[in-house]
Scaffold this active site. Structure first.
Site, PDB file in Angstrom:
ATOM      1  N   GLU A  60      -8.403   2.125   4.121  1.00  0.00           N
ATOM      2  CA  GLU A  60      -7.629   2.406   5.333  1.00  0.00           C
ATOM      3  C   GLU A  60      -7.603   3.879   5.697  1.00  0.00           C
ATOM      4  OE1 GLU A  60      -6.594   0.278   3.042  1.00  0.00           O
ATOM      5  OE2 GLU A  60      -6.181  -1.630   4.057  1.00  0.00           O
ATOM      6  N   HIS A 129       4.244  -6.881   2.014  1.00  0.00           N
ATOM      7  CA  HIS A 129       3.455  -7.349   3.154  1.00  0.00           C
ATOM      8  C   HIS A 129       4.288  -7.672   4.389  1.00  0.00           C
ATOM      9  CE1 HIS A 129       0.309  -7.560   0.220  1.00  0.00           C
ATOM     10  NE2 HIS A 129      -0.540  -8.144   1.028  1.00  0.00           N
TER      11      HIS A 129
END
Ligand SMILES: Cc1ncc(C[n+]2csc(CCOP(=O)(O)OP(=O)(O)O)c2C)c(N)n1
Lengths: 328, 364
Positions: A60, A129
């Site tokens: 990322e 998450h």
């Protein structure tokens, strides 16, 4: 009018902008060959080829940083984060580079990047998450944050985000992807920073954004059965923020309930609440109330997660409590 | 330095591994125990898959089916001062270290009887009493934590190592490289184990890593010992892990060990694409020729340690145990609403011993 899903609406926005401007590229984990973890980019690889639709490794910080660099040279990369929770890996790039390059260069350099993907809880995937980090992003001057609550808005706002010359974070919602709304065939865009009154009402104003708008609308429908008319204002974007539309609604109803999937402490609703009391104090007949996520990490267990997040029952309760408060 | 060779799936490395003391000294019962452990993991996973399909389990469920020789083999050589940590595909490690099927299944069901009291879910199993520091959901996020476990051992002069498992997709995260550099720079006895099942979600190793000859070879950039082995035979896993554990303890140096394995199922149960990014034949071929349970069963039969009847018994009792765990999970309670804000701060759970003023929580 035809109805399409939130997912399809975003895909249409991507397709139209890919066709309009050859500097637009889509990049992210599993966006190409796998057709997108949430299928938003399904079919795009076949249509536009692997120069425009690019799979990245799980890196990322690397690929978001790459997108920022490319945008400095005039490209318009649209970067997908599989989950907003994973943006934290790239946070240094987002906060120290995307947000600040323009400022530090005295306006010499623009960073027209879009970062998009789902943010939210409610899917039982546990604390790591389920983040809803729009306040983190909105906190940082230089970044724009858009949170579409339906397919129509998602398409119009996404197209605008891609054309915007600043870094824009479009926070989608996993739970909305499969839902359908009316979306016209003809092209349209929605300017960033324009709130939308999703339901007119006179008894109280419910201010929300993203999926919380849907929660608020559900609660409002229920309240109406008892003759309580709630006005629902959808912020649509957190920065730029259309506080004027909110204040107008407060002027009309004199009572405010904020519904926000952020946590209560230093969340988006903390800011909205501050601005309302500052600019519309005289209009308030009762203290501002909020329904936010419960102030703890996301719990995995399903029935508890439902309780932890804003839900129509909690909104209903807060709205009634708000109406019972009498001004003196 | 550890050997820098990539072993092939020939009889060679297995025969050699079988002769190593760590394996040759195993009693028949211990060997059967290893097979049993692998079978228990598989039955547990199959039962949890069924529960997921019945809607009893939510969120993600990353199954370990096909990789059993890795967790069971590598954890079986650890001593009481050795610790370990892994990513989100964590059920196999949990059962291999001695956690019960009941507590694991109940966690998947989000019940209060689960190992994390319904708060963690599939990706977040923990058992610190068994030196197991979890299940972690962010790819590569656990890699510096594994380093820290080993650092704490060294700091306290404890002769132990930390095993830190990661997937082949995780090697492309920056934090993994930072971890390797620190481990090598500071001589930290951490053993990074890449469980290379060939895929990160729908992306093959070849599409995510530039140098694919051996992912472990990246250790050379950090002057770190490394090895790649085909890991479907538990003897090979045990021999390699044991050798590196001893090396790390003797030298206080890190190791990067790549264990080549395979996953049969999709990335998670919700992965609708599981058969699109690889062929059915590829999966079938691995199952037919490399399956870690079949392979070890055959070894034990050839060695005269076990017969088919005994294997059947083990299969049956593992299945019964998994069914009982599902029943236990089903009948357990969900956590209470009050518990949502428990376990956030130590001080809120121990108000008598509170040390700071001010408010911990904020309500809307
Ligand atoms: C930082 C981050 N990015 C993306 C994800 C989503 N994700 C979860 S698992 C996974 C694939 C990881 O593959 P690998 O490391 O090879 O492990 P395996 O699944 O094969 O065990 C991805 C992309 C994540 N959890 N964390």
């Amino acid at each position: 009018m035809r109805e399409i899903t939130y997912r399809e609406a975003i895909k249409e926005a991507l397709i139209e902008e890919l066709e309009r401007d050859d500097q637009v590229v889509i990049m992210g984990e599993e966006v190409a060959h796998y057709n997108g973890a949430y299928k938003v980019t399904e079919g795009l690889l076949d249509r536009f080829g692997d120069k425009r639709i690019v799979d990245t490794p799980i890196s990322e910080a690397g690929f978001i940083g790459l997108g920022i660099g490319a945008s400095m040279l005039g490209m318009r990369p649209v970067m997908e984060l599989m989950f907003w929770s994973f943006s934290y890996v790239a946070f240094d790039q987002i906060v120290n580079n995307a947000a600040m390059v323009r400022y530090m260069s005295g306006g010499l350099i623009n960073v027209p990047i879009v970062i998009r993907g789902p943010a939210n809880g409610g899917t039982n995937v546990g604390a790591t998450h389920s983040h809803t980090p729009e306040n983190f992003i909105a906190y940082t001057p230089g970044l724009k944050v858009v949170c579409p609550s339906n397919a129509y808005d998602a398409k119009g706002l996404m197209k605008m985000a891609i054309r915007d010359n600043d870094p824009v974070y479009v926070m989608e919602n996993t739970l909305l992807y499969g839902q359908t709304w009316e979306v016209p065939e003809e092209e349209y865009i929605i300017p960033l920073g324009k709130a939308d009154v999703k339901r007119e009402g006179s008894d109280l104003s419910i201010v929300a954004h993203g999926r919380s708008t849907i929660t608020a609308l559900e609660a409002a429908t229920k309240l109406a059965e008892d003759g309580i008319e709630a006005e629902v204002v959808d912020l649509r974007s957190i920065r730029p923020l259309d506080i004027d539309t909110v204040l107008e609604s407060v002027g009309k109803t004199n009572r405010v309930l904020l519904v926000d999937e952020n946590k209560p402490f230093c969340g988006v609703s903390s800011q909205i609440s501050h601005m309302i009391q500052l600019e519309a104090f005289d209009y308030l007949d009762a203290p501002i109330r909020r329904v936010t996520s419960i102030d703890s990490p996301a719990i995995y267990s399903d029935p508890l997660e439902k309780e932890q997040l804003p839900n129509p029952a909690r909104v209903d309760k807060a709205a009634r409590a708000l109406l019972e408060e009498v001004s003196v | 330095m550890a050997t820098k060779k990539t072993a092939r799936a020939s009889a060679g490395p297995v025969a050699k591994a079988a002769k190593a003391k760590i394996n040759s000294s195993l009693s028949d019962d211990a060997k059967i125990g290893l097979l049993e452990e692998m079978i228990r993991i598989r039955r547990f996973e199959e039962r949890s898959l069924r529960a997921y399909q019945q809607g009893k389990i939510g969120g993600f469920l990353h199954l370990y089916i096909g990789q059993e020789s890795v967790a069971v083999g590598s954890l079986s050589v650890l001593g009481e001062n050795d610790h370990f940590i892994t990513a989100y595909r964590d059920h196999g490690h949990a059962l291999a270290c001695g956690m019960t099927m009941n507590e694991c299944m109940a966690e998947l069901y989000g019940k209060v009887t689960g190992c994390s009291r319904g708060k963690g879910g599939s990706m977040h199993f923990f058992a610190p009493d068994k030196n197991y520091w979890g299940g972690h959901g962010i790819v590569a996020g656990q890699t510096p934590l594994g380093l820290g476990l080993a650092y704490a051992l060294k700091y306290n002069n404890i002769e132990g190592v930390a095993l830190c498992y990661l997937g082949d997709g995780a090697v492309n995260q920056g934090v993994f490289h930072e971890s390797l550099n620190l481990a090598a720079l500071w001589d930290i006895p951490v053993i990074y184990i890449i469980e290379n099942n060939g895929y990160s979600m729908g992306t093959s190793e070849a599409r995510s890593s530039k140098f694919t000859g051996s992912l472990a070879k990246r250790a050379e950039g950090y002057d770190m010992a490394w090895e790649s082995v085909v890991a479907n035979h538990i003897y090979v896993v045990r021999e390699a892990t044991d050798r590196h554990v001893r090396y790390a303890k003797e030298t206080s140096k890190p190791v990067l060990l790549e264990l080549k394995t395979y996953r049969y199922r999709g990335h998670s149960v919700a992965d609708a694409n599981s058969e699109k990014y690889r062929t059915k034949e590829e999966i079938q071929n691995y199952q037919d020729t490399m399956d870690p349970i079949n392979v070890f069963r055959k070894t034990l039969i050839d060695e005269g340690v076990i017969d088919e009847d005994r294997v059947k018994q083990i299969e049956k009792s593992a299945k019964d145990e998994a069914n009982a765990a599902a029943k236990f999970a089903d009948e357990s309670d969900f956590p209470s609403v009050d518990s949502i804000t428990e376990d956030v701060y130590w001080e809120t759970d121990n108000p008598d011993q509170r040390q700071s003023g001010g408010r911990m929580f904020f309500h809307s």
